[in-house]
Design a protein around this motif. Structure first.
Motif, PDB file in Angstrom:
ATOM      1  N   SER A  96     -13.558  10.176  -1.601  1.00 46.79           N
ATOM      2  CA  SER A  96     -13.393  11.458  -1.537  1.00 46.79           C
ATOM      3  C   SER A  96     -15.262  11.909  -1.456  1.00 46.79           C
ATOM      4  O   SER A  96     -15.911  10.532  -1.920  1.00 46.79           O
ATOM      5  CB  SER A  96     -12.905  11.443  -3.320  1.00 46.79           C
ATOM      6  OG  SER A  96     -13.300  13.044  -3.193  1.00 46.79           O
ATOM      7  N   LEU A  97     -14.911  12.926  -0.903  1.00 49.68           N
ATOM      8  CA  LEU A  97     -16.519  14.011  -1.131  1.00 49.68           C
ATOM      9  C   LEU A  97     -16.346  14.693  -2.336  1.00 49.68           C
ATOM     10  O   LEU A  97     -17.771  14.848  -3.268  1.00 49.68           O
ATOM     11  CB  LEU A  97     -16.688  13.990   0.009  1.00 49.68           C
ATOM     12  CG  LEU A  97     -17.159  13.234   1.006  1.00 49.68           C
ATOM     13  CD1 LEU A  97     -17.483  14.043   2.209  1.00 49.68           C
ATOM     14  CD2 LEU A  97     -18.674  12.120   1.047  1.00 49.68           C
TER      15      LEU A  97
ATOM     16  N   GLN B 282     -14.765   8.948   6.448  1.00 48.98           N
ATOM     17  CA  GLN B 282     -14.140   7.672   6.734  1.00 48.98           C
ATOM     18  C   GLN B 282     -14.988   7.095   8.191  1.00 48.98           C
ATOM     19  O   GLN B 282     -15.530   7.613   8.837  1.00 48.98           O
ATOM     20  CB  GLN B 282     -12.427   7.779   7.383  1.00 48.98           C
ATOM     21  CG  GLN B 282     -12.318   7.019   7.803  1.00 48.98           C
ATOM     22  CD  GLN B 282     -10.756   7.034   8.580  1.00 48.98           C
ATOM     23  OE1 GLN B 282     -10.420   7.923   9.317  1.00 48.98           O
ATOM     24  NE2 GLN B 282      -9.977   5.549   8.084  1.00 48.98           N
TER      25      GLN B 282
ATOM     26  N   PHE C  66     -13.670  14.676   2.377  1.00 48.93           N
ATOM     27  CA  PHE C  66     -13.089  13.220   2.579  1.00 48.93           C
ATOM     28  C   PHE C  66     -13.907  12.441   3.860  1.00 48.93           C
ATOM     29  O   PHE C  66     -14.677  13.551   4.644  1.00 48.93           O
ATOM     30  CB  PHE C  66     -11.634  12.064   2.631  1.00 48.93           C
ATOM     31  CG  PHE C  66     -10.595  12.475   2.219  1.00 48.93           C
ATOM     32  CD1 PHE C  66     -10.075  13.412   2.289  1.00 48.93           C
ATOM     33  CD2 PHE C  66     -10.567  11.103   0.631  1.00 48.93           C
ATOM     34  CE1 PHE C  66      -8.514  13.867   0.876  1.00 48.93           C
ATOM     35  CE2 PHE C  66      -9.768  11.957  -0.596  1.00 48.93           C
ATOM     36  CZ  PHE C  66      -9.011  12.288   0.207  1.00 48.93           C
TER      37      PHE C  66
ATOM     38  N   LEU D  21     -12.363  14.564   7.239  1.00 49.97           N
ATOM     39  CA  LEU D  21     -11.529  14.515   6.603  1.00 49.97           C
ATOM     40  C   LEU D  21     -11.138  15.356   5.701  1.00 49.97           C
ATOM     41  O   LEU D  21     -12.089  15.668   4.809  1.00 49.97           O
ATOM     42  CB  LEU D  21     -10.364  13.430   7.161  1.00 49.97           C
ATOM     43  CG  LEU D  21     -10.493  12.903   7.346  1.00 49.97           C
ATOM     44  CD1 LEU D  21      -9.864  11.485   7.106  1.00 49.97           C
ATOM     45  CD2 LEU D  21      -9.260  12.686   8.966  1.00 49.97           C
TER      46      LEU D  21
ATOM     47  N   GLY E 290     -13.551   1.750  10.839  1.00 45.09           N
ATOM     48  CA  GLY E 290     -11.966   1.003  10.126  1.00 45.09           C
ATOM     49  C   GLY E 290     -12.484   0.861   8.996  1.00 45.09           C
ATOM     50  O   GLY E 290     -11.811  -0.234   8.085  1.00 45.09           O
ATOM     51  N   LYS E 291     -12.542   1.426   7.804  1.00 43.87           N
ATOM     52  CA  LYS E 291     -12.225   1.660   6.604  1.00 43.87           C
ATOM     53  C   LYS E 291     -11.799   2.634   5.977  1.00 43.87           C
ATOM     54  O   LYS E 291     -11.648   4.076   6.686  1.00 43.87           O
ATOM     55  CB  LYS E 291     -14.123   2.190   6.106  1.00 43.87           C
ATOM     56  CG  LYS E 291     -14.982   1.182   6.828  1.00 43.87           C
ATOM     57  CD  LYS E 291     -15.045  -0.609   6.312  1.00 43.87           C
ATOM     58  CE  LYS E 291     -16.394  -0.769   6.290  1.00 43.87           C
ATOM     59  NZ  LYS E 291     -16.183  -1.954   5.920  1.00 43.87           N
ATOM     60  N   GLY E 292     -11.449   2.850   5.141  1.00 40.41           N
ATOM     61  CA  GLY E 292     -11.089   3.651   4.301  1.00 40.41           C
ATOM     62  C   GLY E 292     -11.043   5.048   4.058  1.00 40.41           C
ATOM     63  O   GLY E 292     -12.664   5.290   4.244  1.00 40.41           O
ATOM     64  N   LEU E 293     -10.571   5.679   3.758  1.00 40.43           N
ATOM     65  CA  LEU E 293     -11.662   7.298   2.907  1.00 40.43           C
ATOM     66  C   LEU E 293     -12.258   7.763   1.483  1.00 40.43           C
ATOM     67  O   LEU E 293     -11.955   6.689   0.459  1.00 40.43           O
ATOM     68  CB  LEU E 293      -9.950   7.977   2.968  1.00 40.43           C
ATOM     69  CG  LEU E 293     -10.032   8.329   4.014  1.00 40.43           C
ATOM     70  CD1 LEU E 293      -8.963   7.860   4.621  1.00 40.43           C
ATOM     71  CD2 LEU E 293      -9.310   9.818   3.737  1.00 40.43           C
TER      72      LEU E 293
ATOM     73  N   GLN F  29      -9.696  18.967  -0.606  1.00 41.24           N
ATOM     74  CA  GLN F  29     -10.419  17.603  -0.895  1.00 41.24           C
ATOM     75  C   GLN F  29     -11.044  17.366   0.496  1.00 41.24           C
ATOM     76  O   GLN F  29     -10.193  17.462   1.564  1.00 41.24           O
ATOM     77  CB  GLN F  29      -9.058  16.535  -1.465  1.00 41.24           C
ATOM     78  CG  GLN F  29     -10.676  15.696  -1.971  1.00 41.24           C
ATOM     79  CD  GLN F  29      -9.416  14.827  -2.782  1.00 41.24           C
ATOM     80  OE1 GLN F  29      -8.537  14.352  -3.348  1.00 41.24           O
ATOM     81  NE2 GLN F  29      -9.999  13.356  -3.426  1.00 41.24           N
TER      82      GLN F  29
END
Lengths: 114, 112
Positions: free
Chosen positions: B46-47, B38, B36, B89, B41-44, B34
């Motif tokens: 999904s791409l 980011q 991702f 990521l 300062g934020k979450g992940l 997977q």
């Protein structure tokens, strides 16, 4: 759907204090997990759960405790905070295998232990 | 233990350029991979998700490929835009478990 939510967003603790990081999801996902993200190390798995009442350890479980009493919630407890636990904590959820299924992440909790 | 590596750690490109991000993993017994994004300062987010039986997946300007035998995945971004600036990521899921193993990411800057 709110997706995966985490509270608090920021927290400062003194060494030795305990606290609980909250995580909730509204997608009826069986699988939930906690990761910590440290500079230069990537995200590492702390604990995970494949359903209510079932939890297991990940790569870095020491100093943390979890429980899963409902499908929606998966809190992470720090028993006695240490400076080494300063990190950003992410909760994630997905449907369980067989999949494959995308994992969805919360916005994170930034924890500082002094 | 599964090791996931992303090189380079940082990349700067001018707007409009096509680019490739690399991800390599040591254990080919993976279930899926997977990618991702980011933001600071934020979450992940999904791409793309590629199953182990697939060779590639596409979403808009993004194309991800997977070569299990060589332990590599690439994320191709076409016609890059300043809004693509973020850390990317990759994460692999081993066969038989939901747990993800992450690389350390590539920080992309697209210069207007």
């Amino acid at each position: 759907n709110a997706g995966v939510t985490q509270t608090p967003k920021f927290q400062v603790l003194k060494t030795g204090q305990s606290m609980t990081l909250q995580c909730a999801q509204d997608m009826n996902h069986e699988y939930m997990s906690w990761y910590r993200q440290d500079p230069g190390m990537g995200l590492r798995l702390i604990h995970y759960s494949v359903g209510a009442g079932i939890t297991d350890q990940g790569e870095v479980p020491n100093g943390y405790n979890v429980s899963r009493s409902t499908t929606e919630d998966f809190p992470l407890r720090l028993l006695s905070a240490a400076p080494s636990q300063t990190s950003v904590y992410f909760c994630a959820s997905s449907y369980s295998l067989p999949g494959p299924y995308e994992q969805y992440f919360g916005p994170g909790t930034r924890l500082t232990v002094t | 233990k599964q090791e996931v590596t992303q090189i380079p750690a940082a990349l700067s490109v001018p707007e409009g350029e096509n680019l490739v991000l690399n991800c390599s993993f040591t254990d080919s017994a993976i279930y899926n991979l997977q990618w991702f994004r980011q933001d600071p300062g934020k979450g992940l987010t999904s791409l793309l998700l590629i199953q182990s039986s697939q060779r590639e997946q596409t979403s808009g300007r993004l194309n991800a490929s997977l070569d299990k035998s060589s332990g590599r995945s690439t994320l191709y971004i076409a016609a890059s835009q300043p809004g693509d600036s973020a850390t990317y990521l990759c994460a692999v899921m081993k066969t038989g478990a939901n747990n993800l193993f992450f690389g350390t990411g590539t920080r992309l800057t697209v210069i207007p």
